[in-house]
Scaffold this motif. Structure first.
Motif, PDB file in Angstrom:
ATOM      1  N   VAL A  76      29.775  58.413  61.230  1.00  0.00           N
ATOM      2  CA  VAL A  76      30.828  58.368  59.917  1.00  0.00           C
ATOM      3  C   VAL A  76      29.736  58.019  58.696  1.00  0.00           C
ATOM      4  N   ARG A 114      30.531  63.342  61.956  1.00  0.00           N
ATOM      5  CA  ARG A 114      31.764  63.604  62.482  1.00  0.00           C
ATOM      6  C   ARG A 114      32.676  63.663  61.382  1.00  0.00           C
ATOM      7  N   ARG A 115      32.559  62.478  60.488  1.00  0.00           N
ATOM      8  CA  ARG A 115      33.504  62.232  59.587  1.00  0.00           C
ATOM      9  C   ARG A 115      32.961  61.684  58.311  1.00  0.00           C
ATOM     10  N   VAL A 117      34.191  59.646  54.480  1.00  0.00           N
ATOM     11  CA  VAL A 117      35.118  59.020  53.796  1.00  0.00           C
ATOM     12  C   VAL A 117      34.694  59.091  52.346  1.00  0.00           C
ATOM     13  N   ARG A 164      36.882  70.935  53.870  1.00  0.00           N
ATOM     14  CA  ARG A 164      37.969  71.229  54.989  1.00  0.00           C
ATOM     15  C   ARG A 164      38.041  72.420  55.619  1.00  0.00           C
ATOM     16  N   LEU A 170      34.115  69.029  60.349  1.00  0.00           N
ATOM     17  CA  LEU A 170      33.748  67.579  59.622  1.00  0.00           C
ATOM     18  C   LEU A 170      35.226  67.343  59.071  1.00  0.00           C
ATOM     19  N   GLU A 171      35.473  65.948  59.703  1.00  0.00           N
ATOM     20  CA  GLU A 171      37.101  65.491  59.379  1.00  0.00           C
ATOM     21  C   GLU A 171      36.559  64.514  57.955  1.00  0.00           C
ATOM     22  N   VAL A 172      37.444  64.774  56.890  1.00  0.00           N
ATOM     23  CA  VAL A 172      37.273  64.411  55.485  1.00  0.00           C
ATOM     24  C   VAL A 172      38.410  63.574  55.294  1.00  0.00           C
ATOM     25  N   THR A 173      38.118  62.138  54.860  1.00  0.00           N
ATOM     26  CA  THR A 173      39.290  61.243  54.437  1.00  0.00           C
ATOM     27  C   THR A 173      39.254  60.853  53.339  1.00  0.00           C
ATOM     28  N   ARG A 227      40.254  55.018  62.474  1.00  0.00           N
ATOM     29  CA  ARG A 227      40.078  56.443  62.300  1.00  0.00           C
ATOM     30  C   ARG A 227      41.195  56.960  61.623  1.00  0.00           C
ATOM     31  N   THR A 229      43.708  58.658  58.862  1.00  0.00           N
ATOM     32  CA  THR A 229      43.569  60.005  57.943  1.00  0.00           C
ATOM     33  C   THR A 229      44.499  59.633  56.425  1.00  0.00           C
TER      34      THR A 229
END
Length: 360
Positions: A76, A114-115, A117, A164, A170-173, A227, A229
């Motif tokens: 992350v 993976r992520r 922020v 996205r 890839l997880e984007v917050t 985690r 979102t």
């Protein structure tokens, strides 16, 4: 001396990278994550080495195309390397903020992080007289896409939206704090409270909401650990009205019609006498209070309320004087606001000219 090596019992937790880790909210977040047993390792990234212990320092510019080489073991990454000061050249500030976010996302995808922020601001909702109080976190983004800091945040939001689509793995917050306060914070909002008197716009009622950098760090800690979102608003509960602000700051306000206020501010900006465009004044004239429903549902509670945060801002601002966003000497600032609304605007321009001549 701390080495940042993985300690026993942490083999199953994530490796978290924090950019902008040498100062401000980045420093606070890195320290918080380093103290957690469920975080395997913290990678602290900045263009200078900081003083946070028990982390691994990787000194680099986040705009470096080779950033991905520094993220090979990261799960992350939280991007807090942002420039906000009104004094910065808008092009240089945007290059740092937007290109930095783009490089972080691209490097994260290349390194199979993976992520990501990305921290922007509740400013992206826009400050408008018809805004509901509070704004829903999913409310449309109505800020103007111009050269202001809000324009930077909108472009970073575009980076997140595009990521996205182009990097589906890839997880984007996105995290949107309210008006930041705390040590080292320098923004159009904090400078508003450095003025001898506070500007108000006729027939408008601002709702003041703040976010102390300590609360931003604690919120980001939960966002990483749980985690969560987004989009996620971060700020004090509720808001302050004009009377409460006057009572806390001890500063009177002067009122101007909206057309005169923003017209005058834009003319001064074009003349190079104010650092920010007129649209930045919207954020001290109109409400942009955000609901923090998702964090609240996760059990997060801010340590600061709005009144305490404003008092902290005033302590930080002590001894500094600003007129229409530009810092000047105390005498010039007082003269600029003593003679009433219209004369204040003219006096502000004159005071800034005199201050500039003395610095040459």
């Amino acid at each position: 001396m701390a080495t940042g090596k993985v300690r026993p019992g942490r083999s199953k937790g994530p490796v978290v990278a924090v950019t902008g880790a040498a100062t401000g909210a980045g420093r606070l977040l890195a320290a918080r994550l380093a103290a957690r047993e469920d975080v395997r390792k913290v990678i602290a990234i900045d263009d200078q080495r900081g003083d946070v212990p028990n982390v691994t320092w990787r000194v680099t510019d986040i705009r470096d195309p080779l950033l991905s080489n520094r993220l090979s073991d990261v799960d992350v990454i939280v991007n807090l390397d942002l420039r906000r000061s009104p004094e910065l050249d808008p092009r240089e500030r945007r290059t740092h903020n937007v290109r930095g976010a783009q490089t972080v996302v691209t490097a994260a995808a290349a390194a199979r992080v993976r992520r990501v922020v990305l921290v922007t601001s509740a400013m992206v909702y826009g400050a408008n007289p018809d805004n509901p109080i509070p704004l829903d976190e999913d409310a449309p983004l109505r800020a103007e896409a111009n050269t202001s800091i809000a324009g930077d945040y909108l472009e970073i939001e575009d980076v997140a939206a595009e990521a996205r689509l182009t990097h589906p793995g890839l997880e984007v917050t996105v995290v949107r704090p309210a008006a930041l306060v705390g040590p080292g914070v320098d923004t159009v909002v904090t400078r508003h409270f450095e003025a001898p008197r506070l500007l108000s716009v006729k027939d408008s009622t601002p709702g003041w909401q703040f976010c102390h950098i300590e609360d931003l760090a604690s919120a980001l800690e939960i966002i990483v650990a749980e985690r969560l979102t987004g989009p996620l608003g971060v700020g004090c509960d509720g808001w302050l009205g004009p009377d409460e602000v006057t009572e806390i700051t001890g500063k009177r306000s002067f009122e101007l019609p909206a057309a005169l206020t923003f017209g005058m501010a834009q003319r001064l900006h074009r003349l190079g006498m104010t650092p920010a465009p007129a649209t930045d004044l919207h954020y001290v004239a109109y409400p942009w209070v955000v609901d923090c429903a998702r964090l609240r549902a996760a059990g997060w509670k801010p340590a600061y309320d709005n009144a305490t945060a404003l008092r902290a801002l005033m302590e930080e601002a002590a001894g500094r004087h600003a007129v229409v966003g530009r810092r000047v000497g105390g005498k010039e600032a007082t003269m600029a606001t003593a003679a009433g609304a219209t004369v204040a605007a003219i006096g502000a321009a004159a005071a800034i000219r005199r201050a500039r001549k003395r610095r040459r």
